[in-house]
Design a protein around this motif. Structure first.
Motif, short mmCIF file in Angstrom:
data_model
loop_
_atom_site.label_atom_id
_atom_site.label_comp_id
_atom_site.label_asym_id
_atom_site.label_seq_id
_atom_site.Cartn_x
_atom_site.Cartn_y
_atom_site.Cartn_z
N ALA A 36 0.87 -1.17 0.00
CA ALA A 36 0.00 0.00 0.00
C ALA A 36 0.91 1.22 0.00
O ALA A 36 2.04 1.15 0.47
N PRO A 37 0.43 2.35 -0.51
CA PRO A 37 1.28 3.54 -0.50
C PRO A 37 1.58 3.98 0.93
O PRO A 37 0.72 3.91 1.80
N ALA A 38 2.80 4.41 1.17
CA ALA A 38 3.18 4.89 2.51
C ALA A 38 2.50 6.22 2.82
O ALA A 38 2.08 6.46 3.95
N THR A 39 2.37 7.07 1.81
CA THR A 39 1.70 8.36 1.98
C THR A 39 0.84 8.64 0.75
O THR A 39 1.14 8.18 -0.36
N ILE A 40 -0.24 9.38 0.98
CA ILE A 40 -1.08 9.87 -0.12
C ILE A 40 -1.51 11.29 0.20
O ILE A 40 -1.51 11.71 1.36
N SER A 41 -1.91 12.00 -0.80
CA SER A 41 -2.41 13.36 -0.64
C SER A 41 -3.87 13.30 -0.17
O SER A 41 -4.62 12.39 -0.55
N ALA A 42 -4.28 14.27 0.63
CA ALA A 42 -5.67 14.33 1.07
C ALA A 42 -6.62 14.50 -0.12
O ALA A 42 -7.78 14.12 -0.04
N LEU A 100 -14.02 8.49 1.59
CA LEU A 100 -13.46 8.45 2.93
C LEU A 100 -13.30 9.84 3.57
O LEU A 100 -12.99 9.92 4.77
N GLY A 101 -13.49 10.91 2.81
CA GLY A 101 -13.36 12.26 3.36
C GLY A 101 -12.01 12.50 4.02
O GLY A 101 -11.93 12.93 5.16
N LEU A 102 -10.95 12.22 3.29
CA LEU A 102 -9.60 12.30 3.86
C LEU A 102 -9.17 13.73 4.15
O LEU A 102 -9.48 14.66 3.40
N GLN A 103 -8.43 13.87 5.26
CA GLN A 103 -7.83 15.15 5.63
C GLN A 103 -6.37 14.91 6.00
O GLN A 103 -6.01 13.80 6.43
N SER A 104 -5.56 15.92 5.85
CA SER A 104 -4.16 15.81 6.22
C SER A 104 -4.05 15.36 7.68
O SER A 104 -4.76 15.87 8.55
N GLY A 105 -3.19 14.39 7.94
CA GLY A 105 -3.01 13.86 9.29
C GLY A 105 -3.76 12.57 9.54
O GLY A 105 -3.51 11.88 10.53
N ASP A 106 -4.69 12.21 8.65
CA ASP A 106 -5.41 10.94 8.80
C ASP A 106 -4.45 9.77 8.61
O ASP A 106 -3.42 9.88 7.92
N SER A 107 -4.80 8.67 9.22
CA SER A 107 -4.02 7.43 9.09
C SER A 107 -4.97 6.33 8.62
O SER A 107 -6.04 6.14 9.20
N LEU A 108 -4.57 5.62 7.58
CA LEU A 108 -5.35 4.48 7.06
C LEU A 108 -4.56 3.21 7.33
O LEU A 108 -3.40 3.11 6.96
N VAL A 124 -6.49 -21.69 8.51
CA VAL A 124 -6.06 -20.71 9.50
C VAL A 124 -5.77 -19.41 8.75
O VAL A 124 -4.95 -19.37 7.85
N LYS A 125 -6.47 -18.33 9.15
CA LYS A 125 -6.27 -17.05 8.50
C LYS A 125 -5.01 -16.37 9.00
O LYS A 125 -4.68 -16.44 10.19
N VAL A 126 -4.31 -15.73 8.09
CA VAL A 126 -3.15 -14.91 8.40
C VAL A 126 -3.50 -13.48 8.00
O VAL A 126 -4.01 -13.24 6.91
N TYR A 127 -3.26 -12.55 8.90
CA TYR A 127 -3.59 -11.15 8.64
C TYR A 127 -2.31 -10.34 8.50
O TYR A 127 -1.35 -10.55 9.23
N VAL A 128 -2.32 -9.41 7.54
CA VAL A 128 -1.21 -8.47 7.39
C VAL A 128 -1.80 -7.07 7.31
O VAL A 128 -2.93 -6.87 6.86
N TYR A 129 -1.01 -6.11 7.79
CA TYR A 129 -1.48 -4.73 7.87
C TYR A 129 -0.43 -3.79 7.30
O TYR A 129 0.76 -4.00 7.51
N LYS A 130 -0.88 -2.78 6.60
CA LYS A 130 -0.01 -1.72 6.11
C LYS A 130 -0.68 -0.39 6.43
O LYS A 130 -1.91 -0.27 6.39
N THR A 131 0.14 0.60 6.72
CA THR A 131 -0.38 1.92 7.09
C THR A 131 -0.05 2.94 6.02
O THR A 131 1.08 2.97 5.51
N THR A 132 -1.03 3.77 5.70
CA THR A 132 -0.86 4.90 4.78
C THR A 132 -1.16 6.17 5.54
O THR A 132 -2.21 6.30 6.17
N GLN A 133 -0.23 7.13 5.48
CA GLN A 133 -0.43 8.43 6.11
C GLN A 133 -0.95 9.42 5.06
O GLN A 133 -0.47 9.44 3.93
N VAL A 134 -1.93 10.23 5.46
CA VAL A 134 -2.50 11.22 4.55
C VAL A 134 -1.81 12.56 4.79
O VAL A 134 -1.70 13.01 5.94
#
Length: 135
Positions: A36-42, A100-108, A124-134
């Motif tokens: 997932a992208p590390a950062t995106i624009s609002a 999603l109504g994104l604003q600067s500072g949001d975290s996905l 057995v389910k395996v979960y992975v997570y990635k964070t994107t900062q707005v």
């Protein structure tokens, strides 16, 4: 000293298996990952999130997301599934961000899950997570 052709072919095959690229056999254990992208624009209207599965793990059919810690409903512009190499499956969701109504500072935080189809970890389910900062 010249190697016979069968021995030479065996050596080439062994070198290919040891190579770090995805063309050889899969990792010794099933692996599940996500991009997932590390950062995106609002003001971004869409982004791609990809779930990656190796070995006996199949691609999950669902992508979830939490915005600032709260679950949100996702809308998709489309999805695609690719198998770039043997034992390797990638499922990509093109996520519609306008809902999603994104604003600067949001975290996905994106959640992708996959599960084994056989073996000792079957179902057995395996979960992975990635964070994107707005921004």
């Amino acid at each position: 000293m010249r190697l016979s052709i069968p021995i030479a072919l065996c050596l080439v095959a062994l070198f290919r298996l040891a190579a770090p690229a995805h063309n050889g056999r899969p990792p010794t254990s099933p692996v599940v990952d996500e991009t997932a992208p590390a950062t995106i624009s609002a003001s971004a209207s869409a982004c791609d999130v990809t779930g990656i599965s190796w070995c006996i793990y199949i691609p999950g059919t669902e992508l979830k997301c939490k915005k600032n810690g709260s679950s949100v409903t996702l809308a998709f512009n489309g999805t695609s599934t690719q198998t770039p190499h043997a034992y390797h499956i990638e499922k990509t969701w093109n996520v519609n961000l306008t809902t999603l109504g994104l604003q600067s500072g949001d975290s996905l935080v994106w959640e992708y899950s996959s599960w084994a189809t056989s073996g000792p970890d079957a179902n057995v389910k395996v979960y992975v997570y990635k964070t994107t900062q707005v921004q």
